[in-house]
Design a protein around this motif. Structure first.
Motif, PDB file in Angstrom:
ATOM      1  N   ALA A  74       0.838  -1.204   0.000  1.00 36.52           N
ATOM      2  CA  ALA A  74       0.000   0.000   0.000  1.00 36.52           C
ATOM      3  C   ALA A  74       0.876   1.258   0.000  1.00 36.52           C
ATOM      4  CB  ALA A  74      -0.926  -0.007   1.214  1.00 36.52           C
ATOM      5  N   CYS A  75       1.954   1.236   0.779  1.00 29.90           N
ATOM      6  CA  CYS A  75       2.846   2.407   0.814  1.00 29.90           C
ATOM      7  C   CYS A  75       3.479   2.610  -0.565  1.00 29.90           C
ATOM      8  CB  CYS A  75       3.922   2.237   1.888  1.00 29.90           C
ATOM      9  SG  CYS A  75       3.248   2.279   3.570  1.00 29.90           S
ATOM     10  N   ALA A  76       3.884   1.520  -1.206  1.00 28.13           N
ATOM     11  CA  ALA A  76       4.496   1.608  -2.545  1.00 28.13           C
ATOM     12  C   ALA A  76       3.466   2.112  -3.559  1.00 28.13           C
ATOM     13  CB  ALA A  76       5.045   0.252  -2.964  1.00 28.13           C
ATOM     14  N   TYR A  77       2.224   1.667  -3.407  1.00 26.19           N
ATOM     15  CA  TYR A  77       1.164   2.125  -4.319  1.00 26.19           C
ATOM     16  C   TYR A  77       0.986   3.645  -4.198  1.00 26.19           C
ATOM     17  CZ  TYR A  77      -3.410   2.988  -6.307  1.00 26.19           C
ATOM     18  OH  TYR A  77      -4.439   3.521  -7.041  1.00 26.19           O
ATOM     19  N   LEU A  78       0.974   4.122  -2.951  1.00 23.87           N
ATOM     20  CA  LEU A  78       0.810   5.566  -2.736  1.00 23.87           C
ATOM     21  C   LEU A  78       1.979   6.345  -3.342  1.00 23.87           C
ATOM     22  CD1 LEU A  78      -0.535   5.366   0.925  1.00 23.87           C
ATOM     23  CD2 LEU A  78      -1.807   6.269  -1.044  1.00 23.87           C
ATOM     24  N   ARG A  79       3.182   5.832  -3.152  1.00 22.77           N
ATOM     25  CA  ARG A  79       4.354   6.517  -3.728  1.00 22.77           C
ATOM     26  C   ARG A  79       4.273   6.504  -5.263  1.00 22.77           C
ATOM     27  NH1 ARG A  79       8.391   7.626  -0.950  1.00 22.77           N
ATOM     28  NH2 ARG A  79       8.143   5.857   0.460  1.00 22.77           N
ATOM     29  N   GLY A  80       3.832   5.384  -5.807  1.00 24.62           N
ATOM     30  CA  GLY A  80       3.695   5.290  -7.259  1.00 24.62           C
ATOM     31  C   GLY A  80       2.686   6.296  -7.795  1.00 24.62           C
ATOM     32  N   LEU A  81       1.611   6.485  -7.049  1.00 21.18           N
ATOM     33  CA  LEU A  81       0.606   7.471  -7.455  1.00 21.18           C
ATOM     34  C   LEU A  81       1.203   8.880  -7.451  1.00 21.18           C
ATOM     35  CD1 LEU A  81      -2.770   6.808  -5.622  1.00 21.18           C
ATOM     36  CD2 LEU A  81      -2.397   7.069  -8.083  1.00 21.18           C
ATOM     37  N   VAL A  82       1.978   9.179  -6.428  1.00 22.08           N
ATOM     38  CA  VAL A  82       2.632  10.494  -6.381  1.00 22.08           C
ATOM     39  C   VAL A  82       3.548  10.632  -7.600  1.00 22.08           C
ATOM     40  CG1 VAL A  82       4.221  11.989  -5.098  1.00 22.08           C
ATOM     41  CG2 VAL A  82       2.451  10.719  -3.863  1.00 22.08           C
ATOM     42  N   ALA A  83       4.262   9.551  -7.944  1.00 22.10           N
ATOM     43  CA  ALA A  83       5.167   9.603  -9.099  1.00 22.10           C
ATOM     44  C   ALA A  83       4.387   9.891 -10.383  1.00 22.10           C
ATOM     45  CB  ALA A  83       5.942   8.289  -9.221  1.00 22.10           C
ATOM     46  N   SER A  84       3.276   9.170 -10.567  1.00 20.43           N
ATOM     47  CA  SER A  84       2.567   9.328 -11.844  1.00 20.43           C
ATOM     48  C   SER A  84       1.741  10.613 -11.899  1.00 20.43           C
ATOM     49  CB  SER A  84       1.693   8.105 -12.132  1.00 20.43           C
ATOM     50  OG  SER A  84       0.737   7.957 -11.110  1.00 20.43           O
ATOM     51  N   GLU A  85       1.229  11.046 -10.751  1.00 16.08           N
ATOM     52  CA  GLU A  85       0.340  12.212 -10.764  1.00 16.08           C
ATOM     53  C   GLU A  85       1.052  13.530 -10.488  1.00 16.08           C
ATOM     54  OE1 GLU A  85      -2.919  11.898 -11.555  1.00 16.08           O
ATOM     55  OE2 GLU A  85      -2.649   9.732 -11.748  1.00 16.08           O
ATOM     56  N   VAL A  86       2.178  13.452  -9.784  1.00 13.30           N
ATOM     57  CA  VAL A  86       2.853  14.704  -9.391  1.00 13.30           C
ATOM     58  C   VAL A  86       4.264  14.772  -9.980  1.00 13.30           C
ATOM     59  CG1 VAL A  86       3.382  16.258  -7.464  1.00 13.30           C
ATOM     60  CG2 VAL A  86       1.554  14.578  -7.212  1.00 13.30           C
ATOM     61  N   GLY A  87       4.992  13.674  -9.905  1.00 10.58           N
ATOM     62  CA  GLY A  87       6.334  13.678 -10.492  1.00 10.58           C
ATOM     63  C   GLY A  87       7.299  12.814  -9.701  1.00 10.58           C
ATOM     64  N   PRO A  88       8.420  12.468 -10.322  1.00 11.55           N
ATOM     65  CA  PRO A  88       9.374  11.551  -9.672  1.00 11.55           C
ATOM     66  C   PRO A  88      10.050  12.159  -8.439  1.00 11.55           C
ATOM     67  CG  PRO A  88      10.218  12.330 -11.805  1.00 11.55           C
ATOM     68  CD  PRO A  88       8.804  12.818 -11.697  1.00 11.55           C
ATOM     69  N   GLU A  89      10.292  13.460  -8.483  1.00  5.90           N
ATOM     70  CA  GLU A  89      11.023  14.056  -7.350  1.00  5.90           C
ATOM     71  C   GLU A  89      10.175  14.060  -6.059  1.00  5.90           C
ATOM     72  OE1 GLU A  89      13.872  15.304  -5.061  1.00  5.90           O
ATOM     73  OE2 GLU A  89      14.098  14.404  -7.042  1.00  5.90           O
ATOM     74  N   PRO A  90       8.934  14.544  -6.109  1.00  2.00           N
ATOM     75  CA  PRO A  90       8.113  14.433  -4.889  1.00  2.00           C
ATOM     76  C   PRO A  90       7.890  12.984  -4.456  1.00  2.00           C
ATOM     77  CG  PRO A  90       6.875  15.527  -6.664  1.00  2.00           C
ATOM     78  CD  PRO A  90       8.271  15.355  -7.158  1.00  2.00           C
ATOM     79  N   ALA A  91       7.835  12.068  -5.406  1.00  2.00           N
ATOM     80  CA  ALA A  91       7.644  10.660  -5.029  1.00  2.00           C
ATOM     81  C   ALA A  91       8.869  10.126  -4.283  1.00  2.00           C
ATOM     82  CB  ALA A  91       7.386   9.813  -6.279  1.00  2.00           C
ATOM     83  N   ARG A  92      10.036  10.626  -4.662  1.00  2.00           N
ATOM     84  CA  ARG A  92      11.266  10.193  -3.983  1.00  2.00           C
ATOM     85  C   ARG A  92      11.323  10.789  -2.571  1.00  2.00           C
ATOM     86  NH1 ARG A  92      15.685  11.692  -2.394  1.00  2.00           N
ATOM     87  NH2 ARG A  92      15.343  13.852  -3.053  1.00  2.00           N
ATOM     88  N   ALA A  93      10.792  12.018  -2.454  1.00  2.00           N
ATOM     89  CA  ALA A  93      10.947  12.741  -1.186  1.00  2.00           C
ATOM     90  C   ALA A  93       9.867  12.420  -0.152  1.00  2.00           C
ATOM     91  CB  ALA A  93      10.952  14.247  -1.469  1.00  2.00           C
ATOM     92  N   ILE A  94       8.652  12.153  -0.594  1.00  2.00           N
ATOM     93  CA  ILE A  94       7.534  12.045   0.356  1.00  2.00           C
ATOM     94  C   ILE A  94       7.741  10.830   1.271  1.00  2.00           C
ATOM     95  CG2 ILE A  94       6.005  10.639  -1.127  1.00  2.00           C
ATOM     96  CD1 ILE A  94       3.671  12.462  -0.174  1.00  2.00           C
ATOM     97  N   ARG A  95       7.413  11.021   2.544  1.00  2.00           N
ATOM     98  CA  ARG A  95       7.539   9.881   3.482  1.00  2.00           C
ATOM     99  C   ARG A  95       6.169   9.236   3.683  1.00  2.00           C
ATOM    100  NH1 ARG A  95      11.065  12.179   8.433  1.00  2.00           N
ATOM    101  NH2 ARG A  95       9.788  14.023   8.086  1.00  2.00           N
ATOM    102  N   VAL A  96       6.149   7.918   3.681  1.00  2.00           N
ATOM    103  CA  VAL A  96       4.891   7.183   3.830  1.00  2.00           C
ATOM    104  C   VAL A  96       5.002   6.272   5.060  1.00  2.00           C
ATOM    105  CG1 VAL A  96       3.150   5.779   2.680  1.00  2.00           C
ATOM    106  CG2 VAL A  96       4.693   7.160   1.290  1.00  2.00           C
ATOM    107  N   GLN A  97       4.170   6.584   6.048  1.00  2.00           N
ATOM    108  CA  GLN A  97       4.159   5.771   7.278  1.00  2.00           C
ATOM    109  C   GLN A  97       3.103   4.668   7.167  1.00  2.00           C
ATOM    110  OE1 GLN A  97       3.005   8.977  10.020  1.00  2.00           O
ATOM    111  NE2 GLN A  97       5.003   8.777  11.023  1.00  2.00           N
ATOM    112  N   TYR A  98       3.283   3.649   7.994  1.00  2.00           N
ATOM    113  CA  TYR A  98       2.199   2.678   8.215  1.00  2.00           C
ATOM    114  C   TYR A  98       1.667   2.895   9.625  1.00  2.00           C
ATOM    115  CZ  TYR A  98      -0.369  -1.288   9.737  1.00  2.00           C
ATOM    116  OH  TYR A  98      -1.376  -2.042  10.285  1.00  2.00           O
TER     117      TYR A  98
END
Ligand code: PGA
Length: 263
Positions: A196-220
């Motif tokens: 689920a965390c990877a899915y959320l990061r992937g969404l950020v990558a596709s919808e916002v861009g690779p740099e924010p996807a690399r930077a955003i932190r995803v907690q469980y």
């Protein structure tokens, strides 16, 4: 931490919910400060999210005694000031050195009618005052059984970040908290949490861009304890943990911190 997270620092957050008055908060945080060692926070950021009435007390203690935790809040208004009886403004929190604000916790959504639209406006309000939103998303048990987990996460995430600049998205924290895992004693499996965390990061990558996807932190979050924290933290897509019940006691919160710091 043994594995790389592209430079993202692990974030362990304690959500106290409606527990501990300001006297109990004083004892808990003092106890935490006495037990913590500098090494405990070498690779991990730690935030505590007490009730509003405790925040000033915890701020004075943490600053006065140099306790290496940062202050968080559990919610705030999306307005800066005005006739909003019972609300607390993000400006007031920022003045108390609050750094992280939970936004859209499932209890706020379910019990207090918070919608995706108010989650989005609250995130903007938190950012406006220089604090970091921890935006909570997660599916219900029914949605999971119906195979709608990703659709639910997508709706919640895209609703929350609408209108934000890419750098603002990259600076946020997301918390994946499946509703069925919160307070139930049944956490997600580490693999499901990581997916689920990877899915959320992937969404950020596709919808916002690779740099924010690399930077955003995803907690469980959801029934995290010292027994399951290390396994969760060793998943490279899990950048932090949001802990409710097990964060209320200094010893048990520290056990979690030491479990993840030792991964
Ligand atoms: P829990 O709560 O750790 O008690 O399951 C987590 C949360 O609601 O943030």
């Amino acid at each position: 931490m043994s594995h790389e997270r592209d430079g993202r620092r692990f974030l362990l957050s304690g959500n106290w919910k409606m527990h501990h008055d300001h006297i109990e908060a004083l004892h808990m945080v003092r106890d935490l400060g006495l037990r913590m060692k500098p090494d405990d926070v070498a690779d991990v950021d730690v935030s505590v999210h007490p009730p509003f009435t405790d925040i000033r007390t915890v701020q004075s203690l943490v600053e006065g005694e140099g306790i290496p935790v940062v202050l968080g809040a559990q919610h705030c208004s999306d307005q800066d000031r005005g006739p909003f009886t019972g609300e607390v403004s993000p400006q007031m929190l920022a003045r108390l050195a609050v750094r992280y604000v939970l936004v859209g916790h499932s209890e706020r959504r379910q019990l207090f009618g918070m919608t995706d639209a108010t989650v989005a406006s609250t995130i903007k309000a938190v950012l406006r005052h220089g604090m970091t939103p921890i935006c909570c998303v997660g599916e219900s048990a029914d949605e999971r059984v119906a195979g709608r987990t990703e659709a639910r996460l997508r709706d919640q995430l895209l609703g929350a970040i609408e209108g934000l600049e890419p750098e603002q998205v990259g600076g946020m924290v997301l918390a994946y908290e499946p509703l069925w895992a919160i307070g139930s004693g049944t956490p997600a499996t580490p693999v499901d949490a990581a997916d689920a965390c990877a899915y959320l990061r992937g969404l950020v990558a596709s919808e916002v861009g690779p740099e924010p996807a690399r930077a955003i932190r995803v907690q469980y979050g959801g029934s995290v304890t010292a027994d399951n924290a290390a396994e969760m933290a060793s998943e490279p897509d899990v950048d932090g943990l949001l802990v409710g019940g097990a964060s209320l006691d200094a010893a048990s919160f520290l056990d979690i911190l030491r479990a993840v710091a030792g991964c």
